[in-house]
Design a protein around this motif. Structure first.
Motif, mmCIF file in Angstrom:
data_model
loop_
_atom_site.group_PDB
_atom_site.id
_atom_site.type_symbol
_atom_site.label_atom_id
_atom_site.label_comp_id
_atom_site.label_asym_id
_atom_site.label_seq_id
_atom_site.Cartn_x
_atom_site.Cartn_y
_atom_site.Cartn_z
ATOM 1 N N GLY A 93 22.356 -17.260 -22.499
ATOM 2 C CA GLY A 93 21.522 -18.163 -21.704
ATOM 3 C C GLY A 93 22.164 -19.512 -21.419
ATOM 4 O O GLY A 93 21.502 -20.430 -20.936
ATOM 5 N N GLU A 94 23.454 -19.664 -21.678
ATOM 6 C CA GLU A 94 24.094 -20.954 -21.383
ATOM 7 C C GLU A 94 24.200 -21.163 -19.871
ATOM 8 O O GLU A 94 24.499 -20.231 -19.123
ATOM 9 C CB GLU A 94 25.493 -21.004 -22.000
ATOM 10 C CG GLU A 94 26.140 -22.387 -21.822
ATOM 11 C CD GLU A 94 27.407 -22.555 -22.635
ATOM 12 O OE1 GLU A 94 27.408 -23.387 -23.559
ATOM 13 O OE2 GLU A 94 28.398 -21.852 -22.348
ATOM 14 N N SER A 95 23.949 -22.385 -19.428
ATOM 15 C CA SER A 95 24.021 -22.680 -17.995
ATOM 16 C C SER A 95 25.478 -22.861 -17.569
ATOM 17 O O SER A 95 26.348 -23.194 -18.383
ATOM 18 C CB SER A 95 23.237 -23.957 -17.678
ATOM 19 O OG SER A 95 23.892 -25.057 -18.267
ATOM 20 N N VAL A 96 25.705 -22.672 -16.262
ATOM 21 C CA VAL A 96 27.034 -22.920 -15.695
ATOM 22 C C VAL A 96 27.434 -24.380 -15.934
ATOM 23 O O VAL A 96 28.591 -24.691 -16.234
ATOM 24 C CB VAL A 96 27.002 -22.579 -14.183
ATOM 25 C CG1 VAL A 96 28.142 -23.225 -13.430
ATOM 26 C CG2 VAL A 96 27.040 -21.067 -13.991
ATOM 27 N N ALA A 97 26.454 -25.289 -15.827
ATOM 28 C CA ALA A 97 26.735 -26.721 -16.018
ATOM 29 C C ALA A 97 27.277 -26.982 -17.427
ATOM 30 O O ALA A 97 28.263 -27.708 -17.602
ATOM 31 C CB ALA A 97 25.460 -27.534 -15.765
ATOM 32 N N ASP A 98 26.652 -26.375 -18.432
ATOM 33 C CA ASP A 98 27.131 -26.590 -19.806
ATOM 34 C C ASP A 98 28.478 -25.912 -20.015
ATOM 35 O O ASP A 98 29.378 -26.473 -20.640
ATOM 36 C CB ASP A 98 26.120 -26.024 -20.821
ATOM 37 C CG ASP A 98 24.949 -26.974 -21.030
ATOM 38 O OD1 ASP A 98 24.909 -28.031 -20.355
ATOM 39 O OD2 ASP A 98 24.073 -26.647 -21.856
ATOM 40 N N THR A 99 28.627 -24.692 -19.475
ATOM 41 C CA THR A 99 29.899 -23.974 -19.671
ATOM 42 C C THR A 99 31.057 -24.798 -19.112
ATOM 43 O O THR A 99 32.087 -24.952 -19.760
ATOM 44 C CB THR A 99 29.845 -22.574 -19.008
ATOM 45 O OG1 THR A 99 28.755 -21.860 -19.568
ATOM 46 C CG2 THR A 99 31.130 -21.801 -19.236
ATOM 47 N N ILE A 100 30.877 -25.362 -17.922
ATOM 48 C CA ILE A 100 32.001 -26.091 -17.318
ATOM 49 C C ILE A 100 32.289 -27.383 -18.087
ATOM 50 O O ILE A 100 33.440 -27.804 -18.184
ATOM 51 C CB ILE A 100 31.782 -26.354 -15.806
ATOM 52 C CG1 ILE A 100 33.104 -26.752 -15.133
ATOM 53 C CG2 ILE A 100 30.751 -27.423 -15.553
ATOM 54 C CD1 ILE A 100 34.098 -25.680 -15.012
ATOM 55 N N ARG A 101 31.251 -27.984 -18.675
ATOM 56 C CA ARG A 101 31.512 -29.194 -19.475
ATOM 57 C C ARG A 101 32.450 -28.887 -20.625
ATOM 58 O O ARG A 101 33.359 -29.655 -20.925
ATOM 59 C CB ARG A 101 30.200 -29.761 -20.028
ATOM 60 C CG ARG A 101 29.438 -30.569 -19.013
ATOM 61 C CD ARG A 101 28.354 -31.394 -19.719
ATOM 62 N NE ARG A 101 27.499 -32.003 -18.734
ATOM 63 C CZ ARG A 101 26.313 -31.518 -18.374
ATOM 64 N NH1 ARG A 101 25.820 -30.448 -18.944
ATOM 65 N NH2 ARG A 101 25.607 -32.137 -17.458
ATOM 66 N N LEU A 102 32.217 -27.753 -21.280
ATOM 67 C CA LEU A 102 33.112 -27.490 -22.415
ATOM 68 C C LEU A 102 34.464 -26.957 -21.948
ATOM 69 O O LEU A 102 35.485 -27.302 -22.528
ATOM 70 C CB LEU A 102 32.431 -26.582 -23.439
ATOM 71 C CG LEU A 102 31.968 -25.215 -23.008
ATOM 72 C CD1 LEU A 102 32.983 -24.193 -23.408
ATOM 73 C CD2 LEU A 102 30.627 -24.931 -23.630
ATOM 74 N N VAL A 103 34.470 -26.182 -20.862
ATOM 75 C CA VAL A 103 35.762 -25.696 -20.352
ATOM 76 C C VAL A 103 36.637 -26.879 -19.930
ATOM 77 O O VAL A 103 37.857 -26.860 -20.083
ATOM 78 C CB VAL A 103 35.558 -24.679 -19.202
ATOM 79 C CG1 VAL A 103 36.865 -24.378 -18.486
ATOM 80 C CG2 VAL A 103 34.942 -23.394 -19.742
ATOM 81 N N SER A 104 36.000 -27.948 -19.454
ATOM 82 C CA SER A 104 36.749 -29.159 -19.081
ATOM 83 C C SER A 104 37.492 -29.743 -20.283
ATOM 84 O O SER A 104 38.476 -30.457 -20.116
ATOM 85 C CB SER A 104 35.803 -30.237 -18.534
ATOM 86 O OG SER A 104 35.213 -29.839 -17.334
ATOM 87 N N CYS A 105 36.990 -29.456 -21.488
ATOM 88 C CA CYS A 105 37.689 -29.947 -22.695
ATOM 89 C C CYS A 105 38.881 -29.065 -23.056
ATOM 90 O O CYS A 105 39.749 -29.478 -23.813
ATOM 91 C CB CYS A 105 36.753 -29.972 -23.901
ATOM 92 S SG CYS A 105 35.280 -30.942 -23.673
ATOM 93 N N TYR A 106 38.900 -27.831 -22.556
ATOM 94 C CA TYR A 106 39.968 -26.907 -22.958
ATOM 95 C C TYR A 106 41.091 -26.797 -21.929
ATOM 96 O O TYR A 106 42.243 -26.610 -22.287
ATOM 97 C CB TYR A 106 39.416 -25.482 -23.122
ATOM 98 C CG TYR A 106 38.274 -25.306 -24.094
ATOM 99 C CD1 TYR A 106 38.212 -26.032 -25.281
ATOM 100 C CD2 TYR A 106 37.262 -24.385 -23.829
ATOM 101 C CE1 TYR A 106 37.158 -25.839 -26.165
ATOM 102 C CE2 TYR A 106 36.210 -24.187 -24.716
ATOM 103 C CZ TYR A 106 36.164 -24.918 -25.878
ATOM 104 O OH TYR A 106 35.124 -24.729 -26.743
ATOM 105 N N ALA A 107 40.694 -26.799 -20.629
ATOM 106 C CA ALA A 107 41.655 -26.421 -19.584
ATOM 107 C C ALA A 107 41.870 -27.569 -18.605
ATOM 108 O O ALA A 107 41.118 -28.555 -18.601
ATOM 109 C CB ALA A 107 41.150 -25.188 -18.838
ATOM 110 N N ASP A 108 42.898 -27.434 -17.755
ATOM 111 C CA ASP A 108 43.229 -28.467 -16.761
ATOM 112 C C ASP A 108 42.655 -28.146 -15.390
ATOM 113 O O ASP A 108 42.570 -29.006 -14.520
ATOM 114 C CB ASP A 108 44.757 -28.575 -16.643
ATOM 115 C CG ASP A 108 45.380 -28.915 -17.982
ATOM 116 O OD1 ASP A 108 45.358 -30.101 -18.330
ATOM 117 O OD2 ASP A 108 45.808 -27.991 -18.708
#
Ligand code: NCD
Length: 305
Positions: free
Chosen positions: A81-96
């Motif tokens: 149930g994670e939102s796209v908005a939350d997923t991208i926030r954390l992916v922003s911490c991992y990837a360029d």
């Protein structure tokens, strides 16, 4: 920071620069092999894909970078149930940089609003697929030598086919473009595309249902698959799925220099006998897709070599 959600996010000059860079990469791959050293791309694929995801990953690996991501929403936290908005926030911490494919129109746009890294739309529902369009444009430009003065037949599922929508958006900015829209009545190009894109830009087009009638007039034939996953009703899909089958008999009616493109995957719409015809360039198109994605990654990360 730039995103690529729609082909119109790039100006015609920027597209020319990306295609020029892609051609240079094709000629001198070694020059670019460390350009993204230490960089990571995240491929966030909420919908099936073979080519697009592997093409992005190959592009980043060819540039000396690394790859993280998921290829199936069911093995990501979206299933919790994670939102796209939350997923991208954390992916922003991992990837360029990230490439996102999603069944819902606009999901990559929502991601871009919450992202601190460039987001590339790798296909959103029946809406847009800008990197397939860059691939198609590089294929046409490399093999035809121009993006102007072309009669382009778009054949198959013009209603749900996002690659068709993106390609039309991009090509209406070039001179001398004419479209022949070949589909059964049920799968015609949506009205908004005709009114807001074709008529608005004074682009000549015809709507026909017979491929035989149109094929002899074309410089490019862009075949597409009937988009099974976007149908509400299985009966309709079964009725329409084999509405066009390009075979050698049909190719005999085409110009000797017509090119056949297809974004792939192919189902039944191109008989395998056509693969041997030198005008069939859909597998070359796959290779061009890697070069344009390499060029796009470098452009969005503002890396010059
Ligand atoms: C296309 C897509 O996903 O829209 N595939 C691709 O990316 N090459 C076309 C399709 O699925 O029919």
């Amino acid at each position: 920071m730039r995103h690529l959600l729609n082909p119109l996010d790039l100006t015609v000059d920027e597209i020319t620069d990306i295609l020029d860079l892609a051609s240079d990469i094709e000629k001198n791959p070694d020059k670019y092999k460390e350009a993204c050293k230490g960089k990571k791309i995240a491929t966030l694929f909420y919908e099936p894909s073979t080519r697009t995801r592997l093409s992005f990953e190959t592009a980043m690996l060819n540039l000396g970078g690394n790859v993280i991501g998921f290829s199936d929403a069911s093995c990501s936290s979206a299933s919790k149930g994670e939102s796209v908005a939350d997923t991208i926030r954390l992916v922003s911490c991992y990837a360029d940089i990230c490439a996102m494919r999603h069944p819902k129109e606009g999901a990559p746009f929502v991601a871009s609003l919450h992202s601190s890294i460039p987001v590339i739309n790798a296909g959103d529902g029946g809406h847009q697929h800008p990197t397939q369009t860059l691939t198609d444009m590089m294929t046409i430009r490399s093999l035809k030598g121009r993006l102007e003065n072309l009669t382009i037949g778009l054949c198959g599922d013009l209603k749900f086919g996002r690659t068709v929508h993106s390609l039309i958006h991009a090509l209406v900015r070039y001179t001398g473009i004419k479209f022949i829209l070949i589909s059964p009545p049920e799968l015609r190009l949506p009205d908004y595309m005709k009114e807001e894109v074709l008529l608005e830009n004074n682009i000549p087009f015809e709507e026909v249902s017979s491929l035989d009638e149109a094929i002899g007039k074309l410089d490019i034939l862009y075949m597409t698959r009937v988009q099974k996953e976007r149908f509400f009703n299985e009966q309709d899909y079964i009725r329409l799925k084999d509405c066009y089958i390009l075979d050698n008999a049909k190719m005999a009616m085409a110009r000797p220099d017509m090119l056949v493109l297809h974004p792939l995957p192919r189902v039944n719409e191109i008989a395998t006998e056509v693969d041997k015809d030198p005008r069939a360039v859909y597998f070359k198109q796959v290779q061009y897709g890697v070069y344009v994605r390499m060029a796009l990654i470098l452009t969005l990360l503002e890396i010059t070599v």
